[in-house]
Design an enzyme around this catalytic site. Sequence first.
Site, PDB file in Angstrom:
ATOM      1  N   ASP A 242       4.387   5.590   3.806  1.00  0.00           N
ATOM      2  CA  ASP A 242       3.535   6.438   3.625  1.00  0.00           C
ATOM      3  C   ASP A 242       3.463   7.876   4.003  1.00  0.00           C
ATOM      4  OD1 ASP A 242       1.788   6.833   1.868  1.00  0.00           O
ATOM      5  OD2 ASP A 242       0.115   5.758   2.861  1.00  0.00           O
TER       6      ASP A 242
HETATM    7  C1  BGC Z   1      -0.998   7.272   0.494  1.00  0.00           C
HETATM    8  C2  BGC Z   1      -0.154   6.354  -0.528  1.00  0.00           C
HETATM    9  C3  BGC Z   1       0.004   7.531  -1.641  1.00  0.00           C
HETATM   10  C4  BGC Z   1       0.207   8.437  -1.121  1.00  0.00           C
HETATM   11  C5  BGC Z   1       1.072  10.086  -1.596  1.00  0.00           C
HETATM   12  C6  BGC Z   1      -1.206   8.549   0.823  1.00  0.00           C
HETATM   13  O1  BGC Z   1      -1.776   9.607   1.465  1.00  0.00           O
HETATM   14  O2  BGC Z   1      -1.923   6.531   1.399  1.00  0.00           O
HETATM   15  O3  BGC Z   1      -1.094   5.466  -0.960  1.00  0.00           O
HETATM   16  O4  BGC Z   1       1.256   6.470  -1.878  1.00  0.00           O
HETATM   17  O5  BGC Z   1      -0.258   9.178  -0.140  1.00  0.00           O
HETATM   18  O6  BGC Z   1       0.274  10.085  -2.728  1.00  0.00           O
END
Ligand code: BGC
Length: 833
Positions: A242
Site C-alpha cells: 500500500d
Molecule cells: C490506500 C490504497 C490506495 C493507495 C493509492 C492508500 O492510502 O489505502 O487503497 O490504493 O493509497 O492511492
Amino acid sequence: MNRKENNLRETAVTADARRAAAVETALARLDLPAKVALLAGADMWSLPADEEIGLGRLVMSDGPAGVRGEQWTPDDPSVALPSPTALAATWDLDLVRRAGRLLAQEARRKGAHVVLAPTVNLHRSPLGGRHFECYSEDPLLTGEIGAALVSGVQDGGVGTTPKHFVANDSETDRYTVDVRVDERTLRELYLAPFEAIVKKAHPWGLMAAYNAVNGPTMSEHTELNTTVLREEWGFDGILVSDWTGARDTVRAALGGLDIAMPGPATVYGEHLVRAVHEGLVPETVVDDMARRVLRLAARVGLLAGAPAAVPAADLPAPIDGEALVRELAARSFVLLRNEGGVLPLDPAPASLALLGAAAAEPRIGGGGSAQVFPTALVTPLDGLRTALGDRTRLVHAVGADPRTFLPPAAFPCRAELRGAEDSLGATALADGGVRWLGALPGGVPFEDLGEVRLTGTLTAGAAGRHQLAVRGVGRFRLEADGQVLFDGLLHAEGEDPAAAFLNPPERRVELDLAEGRQVAVTLTYTMPEAGDFAGFGLVSFTLGHAEPAPSAEELIEQAVAAARDAEVAVVVVGTTEEVESEGVDRAGLRLPGRQDELVARVAAANPRTVVVVNAGAPVLMPWREDVAAVLLGWFPGQQAGEALADVLLGTVEPAGRLPTTWPAEEADSPVREVTPTDGRLDYSEGLFTGYRAWQRRAGAAPAYWFGVGQGYTAWSYESLEARLLDGTADALAEVTVRLRNTGERPGREVVQVYLATDGSDRSRPDRQLAGFAVVEAAPGAVATARITVPRRAVESWDTAARAWRVNPGVHTVEAGRSAGDRPLAIALVVPQD
Ligand code: BGC
C-alpha cells in the site's frame, strides 16, 4: 470439452508458455540494479520502462469505484460507479463482472494497466470508515463479488490488486495497528475472500495492507504472503505495497513484497542492491520478484515478444458507461420498507416535495483514494425533474444541511505556482479546491514549488455574514477585502501521510458584505519543508465559502411546509465526506446534523413520506417505522438521479439486498471496537461478527438482517431440494429452489441458501451463507434457482492440524430471502471425508 474449447485452451497454454519464455529472456538480460529498478515506483503511479528489454512503463491507478488515472483533477474525469457496498448489494455476479469490464475500459482510456481494486476487507464493524469501499460482512459474498469484479477487469486485459491483504477492516492507526486474530478466524473470515478470489479469478496482483497481523506488518509477513498466498493458494501475481507501506528493505524483500510504491524514494532501489551485496537478501529472491513484475507486464501487453493475456481481438465490446452506472445503481437500491405500497409512484403524483441537502448535492461516492471526478452528475433533483416533467409540481427544500465543513468557494480561481522567488506557472480552477497528487500543473517539479497562491473574486449573492474557510494541512494566509483574516499553521491529526487530503482540519472566518459587493480573495499556501510528507507528492487544500443562510430551524420549517403542501414527500438524507472516508473511522452511526429531526417532522406533516438514504454504510434510522417507505440508495455513482427516478417511478425494480446487517441502535452492533489499545486491535469476537453474532442473541433482532430487501412484487418459496455431489471437488451439493411470483408485477429476487449446523459444536456459527442466485419471473410464474454449495461451507479450520476439516453429520440447508427469513429447510447428511 468440444473442439473449439480445446483449441482455445491450447491457445491459452501456448500463450502462457510464450509469455513465460519472454519473461525469462528479459530477466536474463538484466543485471542486479536493472532488476531492482523494476521493483519500485518511478513516481506516484508507475513502474519504470526498460527500453533495453522492450519493457513499457506500467501505470497503476485507483480504484474500486472508478479509474482515476495519473491525474486527479476535474479536467480529467472518470466514470464514477456506485460504491462497492452498492455493487455487493446487487448480489448479481454478471452485473458486477460488467462493472469490472467498465473499469478496464476506463483504465485503457486513461493509460492505466492495473486497477488498484477491489477492496475485499470485511465489514467487521459498521464503524469502519472504509466500510463503503468494501463489500460485505460475509466472506462468501465478498469473495464471489470480488472474483466477479476481478474477472471483469481482467477480461479487459487490465490487472487488479484485491486489497488490503489482510485484516485492514478499520482505519484508526491503520499504519501501525497490530491486528490480533486467532488463526481459525483469520482463515474462515478475513483470508477467505482473498482465497476465493485467488482461486477463482487468478488476479494478476494483490496489495499488502498497512497493518500488522499477529506481530509482523503485512508488507513483511512471510507466512501469509509466501506460505499461504503463494505456496498454498498458488498465487502467481505481484504483491504491491500500500502507498508508503514498505518500511524495511530486507524484511519486505524476504517477506514477499514485490513492489514498493510510490517512488522514486522507497526502501528498495539502491538499498535493495546493497542488501544483496551484503548477503542479506539472496539474489534469487530478487529474481523471483522481478520475474513476477515482468509476468505482470507481459500480461498487460507491455513486454516485447510476450503475448498479452487478452489479445486486442478478444477485448470486450465497448460499454456505455453512463447507462451501466445507471443500471448498477438502480439494481443496488434496497427497499427496506414500503407501507401500503406507496412505491412505486405509479401514476406519478401531481405534486412532490423533494427535501434534503443531498437531493441537490448527493454524495456519489465515499471519501479518500476511491474518489474520482465524475464525467457527468445527475442529482436526484435533476433526475426526478426530467423523469416527472410537467406531470408533477416538484418543489425542493434543503431542510437540513449536515455538512460540517464549508464547500469549496463556488467562484473561479487562479492558482499560481511560485518558486523561491518567481512564478513557475499558473492554472485556472473552477472553484476553491486544489488537489494535485503525483504531478503538478504544467509539469512543475515538486521540489521547485515554494508556495501556491490562489486568487478569486467573491461576489456576495446576499447581504449579511459570509463565511470563508481554509481547509488543509500546513501554513496558510487568507486575505479578503484587503484584510488578513488568517495567517497560521493547520496541523493534521495522527500520522497518516495521506491525512492532508483525507482528513484535514478547517479554520473559518466571517465577513459582513452588502449584496452584490465584490471582494478579492487570496489564499497563500506555503509548501512544507521537504520530509514532512515524505513519499507523497501532494498539494491539497480548499478555500471554502458560504453565503449567509437561513437558520437550521428555518430550513426545517421550509421543508415541513413544502411537505405539507405536496402529495408525496421524498427526503434524501445521508452521511458526509467527513463521516465516511478512508483514513478515519466513524465516531457514531447517527445521521449527522438535524436530519433525523427533519425526517420525523416531515413524516408528521405528510403520511406519504419516502426516505432515501444516501450512505455507503449503516446509519441509524430512529424514524424508520414512522415513514411510508425507506429506500437505501447507497453512494450511487454519477447517474444517481436517473437511477433514483427509475426506481421511485417503477421503471426498474429495486433489486438490492443488504450485504451487511443493519443495527437499530449503535450499542447493539456486535463489534464496536475499532480503536487499538497499546497498538493492538483484538478481534476477540472471533467468528461472531454480523449475522453470525446476531443469531446467537435470543430474542434480539437487528433493524434489518443481512440479505433483506423488498421488490415491487411478492414471492412464495415453494420447494427445496439438495443433492450431495460425488467426489472430493470443491463443490459439495447442488441445491434447487422453486419460488413463485405471487404479485402483480414482474419481479427479481435474490434467493439465498444458508447452511445451519445441528448446534452441537458451539464454536461454529449457527448458520452461514452457502450460496445465492438472482432469478426473475413474470406475475404468477415460477422461477428456479440452482445453487452450488461449496465444500468449504461444511468445513472448519483445524488450527492444531493446520488444515481444513469437514464437519460430518446432519446439516440443514435453508432457503429464503435473508438471514432472518428462511421459509424452506431440508436436511443434508455430509459423510466423513
Ligand atoms: C490506500 C490504497 C490506495 C493507495 C493509492 C492508500 O492510502 O489505502 O487503497 O490504493 O493509497 O492511492
